[in-house]
Design an enzyme around this catalytic site. Structure first.
Site, PDB file in Angstrom:
ATOM      1  N   GLY A 181       5.043 -17.907 -54.489  1.00 22.70           N
ATOM      2  CA  GLY A 181       4.432 -17.796 -55.811  1.00 22.70           C
ATOM      3  C   GLY A 181       3.000 -17.290 -55.813  1.00 22.70           C
TER       4      GLY A 181
ATOM      5  N   THR B 267     -10.014 -35.817 -46.749  1.00 26.52           N
ATOM      6  CA  THR B 267      -9.427 -37.083 -46.301  1.00 26.52           C
ATOM      7  C   THR B 267      -7.933 -36.938 -46.025  1.00 26.52           C
ATOM      8  OG1 THR B 267      -9.317 -37.618 -48.649  1.00 26.52           O
ATOM      9  CG2 THR B 267     -11.101 -38.617 -47.404  1.00 26.52           C
TER      10      THR B 267
ATOM     11  N   ARG C   4      -4.131 -34.456 -46.021  1.00 25.56           N
ATOM     12  CA  ARG C   4      -3.298 -33.662 -46.919  1.00 25.56           C
ATOM     13  C   ARG C   4      -1.969 -34.383 -47.176  1.00 25.56           C
ATOM     14  NH1 ARG C   4      -5.038 -28.463 -47.714  1.00 25.56           N
ATOM     15  NH2 ARG C   4      -2.943 -27.700 -48.155  1.00 25.56           N
TER      16      ARG C   4
ATOM     17  N   HIS D 248     -13.079 -16.135 -11.124  1.00 23.49           N
ATOM     18  CA  HIS D 248     -14.471 -16.561 -11.213  1.00 23.49           C
ATOM     19  C   HIS D 248     -15.306 -15.391 -11.732  1.00 23.49           C
ATOM     20  CE1 HIS D 248     -18.240 -18.481 -10.232  1.00 23.49           C
ATOM     21  NE2 HIS D 248     -18.635 -17.334  -9.690  1.00 23.49           N
TER      22      HIS D 248
HETATM   23  P1  NAI Z   1      -7.636 -35.437 -41.098  1.00 23.82           P
HETATM   24  O1  NAI Z   1      -6.487 -36.362 -41.141  1.00 23.82           O
HETATM   25  O2  NAI Z   1      -7.893 -34.607 -39.902  1.00 23.82           O
HETATM   26  O3  NAI Z   1      -8.993 -36.262 -41.350  1.00 23.82           O
HETATM   27  C1  NAI Z   1      -9.195 -37.059 -42.478  1.00 23.82           C
HETATM   28  C2  NAI Z   1     -10.291 -38.051 -42.152  1.00 23.82           C
HETATM   29  O4  NAI Z   1     -10.672 -38.711 -43.339  1.00 23.82           O
HETATM   30  C3  NAI Z   1      -9.866 -39.125 -41.158  1.00 23.82           C
HETATM   31  O5  NAI Z   1     -10.819 -39.190 -40.141  1.00 23.82           O
HETATM   32  C4  NAI Z   1      -9.807 -40.389 -42.006  1.00 23.82           C
HETATM   33  O6  NAI Z   1     -10.115 -41.546 -41.269  1.00 23.82           O
HETATM   34  C5  NAI Z   1     -10.876 -40.075 -43.053  1.00 23.82           C
HETATM   35  N1  NAI Z   1     -10.748 -40.812 -44.292  1.00 23.82           N
HETATM   36  C6  NAI Z   1      -9.623 -41.128 -44.964  1.00 23.82           C
HETATM   37  N2  NAI Z   1      -9.935 -41.807 -46.084  1.00 23.82           N
HETATM   38  C7  NAI Z   1     -11.284 -41.923 -46.128  1.00 23.82           C
HETATM   39  C8  NAI Z   1     -12.216 -42.525 -47.057  1.00 23.82           C
HETATM   40  N3  NAI Z   1     -11.793 -43.144 -48.147  1.00 23.82           N
HETATM   41  N4  NAI Z   1     -13.525 -42.428 -46.790  1.00 23.82           N
HETATM   42  C9  NAI Z   1     -13.948 -41.794 -45.671  1.00 23.82           C
HETATM   43  N5  NAI Z   1     -13.129 -41.231 -44.771  1.00 23.82           N
HETATM   44  C10 NAI Z   1     -11.805 -41.288 -45.000  1.00 23.82           C
HETATM   45  O7  NAI Z   1      -7.505 -34.564 -42.438  1.00 23.82           O
HETATM   46  P2  NAI Z   1      -8.257 -33.239 -42.888  1.00 23.82           P
HETATM   47  O8  NAI Z   1      -9.465 -32.993 -42.073  1.00 23.82           O
HETATM   48  O9  NAI Z   1      -8.407 -33.365 -44.366  1.00 23.82           O
HETATM   49  O10 NAI Z   1      -7.209 -32.119 -42.558  1.00 23.82           O
HETATM   50  C11 NAI Z   1      -5.938 -32.130 -43.218  1.00 23.82           C
HETATM   51  C12 NAI Z   1      -4.853 -31.600 -42.312  1.00 23.82           C
HETATM   52  O11 NAI Z   1      -5.066 -30.237 -42.041  1.00 23.82           O
HETATM   53  C13 NAI Z   1      -4.830 -32.337 -40.995  1.00 23.82           C
HETATM   54  O12 NAI Z   1      -3.510 -32.662 -40.658  1.00 23.82           O
HETATM   55  C14 NAI Z   1      -5.395 -31.358 -40.025  1.00 23.82           C
HETATM   56  O13 NAI Z   1      -4.854 -31.515 -38.724  1.00 23.82           O
HETATM   57  C15 NAI Z   1      -5.033 -30.022 -40.652  1.00 23.82           C
HETATM   58  N6  NAI Z   1      -6.039 -29.026 -40.276  1.00 23.82           N
HETATM   59  C16 NAI Z   1      -6.007 -28.537 -39.022  1.00 23.82           C
HETATM   60  C17 NAI Z   1      -6.980 -27.660 -38.604  1.00 23.82           C
HETATM   61  C18 NAI Z   1      -6.956 -27.199 -37.198  1.00 23.82           C
HETATM   62  O14 NAI Z   1      -5.932 -27.316 -36.543  1.00 23.82           O
HETATM   63  N7  NAI Z   1      -8.057 -26.679 -36.679  1.00 23.82           N
HETATM   64  C19 NAI Z   1      -8.025 -27.196 -39.492  1.00 23.82           C
HETATM   65  C20 NAI Z   1      -7.988 -27.817 -40.757  1.00 23.82           C
HETATM   66  C21 NAI Z   1      -7.014 -28.678 -41.132  1.00 23.82           C
END
Ligand code: NAI
Length: 464
Positions: free
Chosen positions: A34, A269, A271, A443
């Site tokens: 979409g 926080t 997804r 190296h």
């Molecule tokens: P995340 O799960 O990595 O981190 C969310 C963080 O928010 C956690 O540390 C959690 O403890 C904290 N949190 C939750 N509730 C909270 C609150 N009320 N107050 C304060 N902290 C709180 O999720 P994020 O960074 O939003 O990423 C979402 C998804 O996207 C993840 O599954 C991530 O792996 C993926 N992603 C992967 C990337 C990569 O591979 N480089 C890049 C961006 C996203």
């Protein structure tokens, strides 16, 4: 009405890879999307644009902090923000058009619009209903809100990663709620561009699932780079005022209340699966209490002929996990027997230094009561890292105490996101630390640090 072997719903990394793999295997395939462009969250508002911004802002940091030490004299870098965003948009365009080209090349029909499944075997897009023997849901995920907090996301002042990648100007002050992957990558971008960034994390340390030693080192390095990091703090309210926001949080250790103002608040926080509008309820597709589509070991949902992959189902929400599942489900439909080892899905955070991991963490091994050994090597002992002024960090290799089989690897350091794949391959082949240690490494490369960590699992590293 057109008739297909497979219709994939969603053209993110899970969906588009699935469609291409189906087409390669001789299945007549269509993909419903979409958005105006293919590639889903990853290419349009996620992985790819954030990497462009991380690259550009890293160069700003290099110019400000390291150029003079290397004998390069330049005036302080001036940031042309609209141009930086245009560069990012150009990168997005090149990637999304690339997928469109691949669809044409593989004779995949792009059904433009938002799809729903009125009944098994049928997909509705706009007013048209198409038939398909197999329907694969690859509808991805959407940003979650802050659990238990009063907050309204307007994508202007209170933003998700989508808004954070398109801000009209560089904010003076930014509060990032959530010290996970998105929060730290985008927090780093803005910190390097001069924003005062405060990260508020609920748990007692950042990146809660990561190897603790790596996470602690990462936190120290980010603080040194200027990010303010508050851990053990629960955000209760984000109040949007005219041009800024006020974030209220409570420190869990003493219940003290705090407030902080910001021009922009990034909510990072986590997804949640995105399944709205697909008609899953009426169709009878079972969801878990967390809203994930329930699947069996073969990506089959509770409705015959309907499959699901990627962020919409259980498991890490990572583009490459979705891609692997997309390929696997296509191969299963074509009668093959693919297999995904979920223990070997790497995780990478693209900050500087990068953080990468695969397999078990030390904490998980302890929990499982597994006898293990640790081989660690600091990038301080790596000539190449010194040459490029990136000697912060280390490689930590975990191997079975008796058999020497590699169980996990955790890296913080230059190009960690590339280095980790040597260990992914080694683990796929059931290699021992000695196998890696006895493999010749060119190296001078950062990869030598991986070999040294493997040597450290045996008689010891050379340069430590
Ligand atoms: P995340 O799960 O990595 O981190 C969310 C963080 O928010 C956690 O540390 C959690 O403890 C904290 N949190 C939750 N509730 C909270 C609150 N009320 N107050 C304060 N902290 C709180 O999720 P994020 O960074 O939003 O990423 C979402 C998804 O996207 C993840 O599954 C991530 O792996 C993926 N992603 C992967 C990337 C990569 O591979 N480089 C890049 C961006 C996203």
């Amino acid at each position: 009405m057109a008739s297909y072997d497979v219709i994939v719903i969603g053209a993110g990394p899970g969906g588009y890879v699935c469609a291409i793999r189906c087409a390669q295997l001789g299945l007549k395939t269509a993909c419903v999307e979409g958005r105006d462009t293919l590639g889903g969250t990853c290419l349009n508002v996620g992985c790819i644009p954030s990497k462009a911004m991380l690259h550009a802002s890293h160069l700003v940091h290099e110019a400000e902090h390291n150029f003079s030490a290397m004998g390069i004299g330049v005036a302080a870098p001036k940031i042309d923000w609209p141009q930086m965003l245009a560069y990012k948009d150009d990168v997005i365009g090149q990637n999304t058009k690339g997928i469109e080209f691949l669809f044409k090349k593989n004779k995949i029909d792009w059904l433009k619009g938002w799809g729903s499944i009125p009944e098994a075997g049928k997909v509705k897009v706009g007013d048209e209903v198409h038939e398909a023997k197999h329907i694969i849901i690859a509808s991805g995920s959407a940003a979650a809100s802050i659990p238990g907090a009063e907050v309204t996301i307007d994508e202007k002042i209170v933003v998700t990663s989508t808004g954070a990648l398109d801000l009209p100007k560089i904010p003076k002050k930014m509060v990032v709620v959530g010290g996970g992957v998105i929060g730290l990558e985008l927090g780093s971008v803005y910190a390097r561009l001069g924003t005062e960034v405060t990260v508020i994390e609920f748990m007692d340390g950042i990146v809660p699932g990561a190897d603790k030693e790596v996470a602690r080192s990462f936190e120290k390095i980010l603080k040194k780079q200027g990010l303010e990091i508050v851990t053990g703090a629960a955000v209760g309210k984000v109040e949007t005022l005219k041009t800024k926001a006020k974030v209220s949080y409570k420190l869990r250790k003493d219940d003290s209340e705090h407030q902080i103002d910001a021009d922009v608040v990034l909510v990072a926080t986590g997804r949640v699966p995105f399944t709205e509008g697909l008609g899953l309820d009426a169709l009878g597709v079972k969801l878990s209490p967390r809203g994930q589509i329930e699947t069996d070991g073969h990506f089959r949902t509770s409705v015959p002929g309907v499959y699901a992959i990627g962020d919409a189902i259980a498991g890490p929400m990572l583009a490459h996990k979705a891609e692997d599942e997309g390929s696997a489900v296509a191969e299963m439909i074509a009668g093959q027997k693919p297999h995904i080892d979920y223990n070997l899905i790497p995780g990478v955070i693209y900050t500087t230094p990068e953080v990468a991991s695969v397999g078990a963490t030390e904490e998980k091994l302890k929990e499982a009561g597994r006898a293990y050994k640790v081989g660690k090597f600091s990038f301080m002992g790596n000539g190449r890292a010194k040459a490029v002024m990136q000697s912060e960090g280390f490689v930590k290799l975990l191997a079975d105490k008796d058999t020497d089989r590699i169980l996990g690897c955790h890296i913080i350091g230059p190009s960690a996101g590339e280095l980790i794949h040597e260990i992914c391959v080694a683990m796929e082949f059931g290699a021992s630390a000695e196998d890696v240690a006895r493999t010749c490494h060119a190296h001078p490369t950062f990869s030598e640090a991986v070999r040294e960590a493997a040597l450290a699992c045996g008689d010891g590293a050379i340069h430590a």
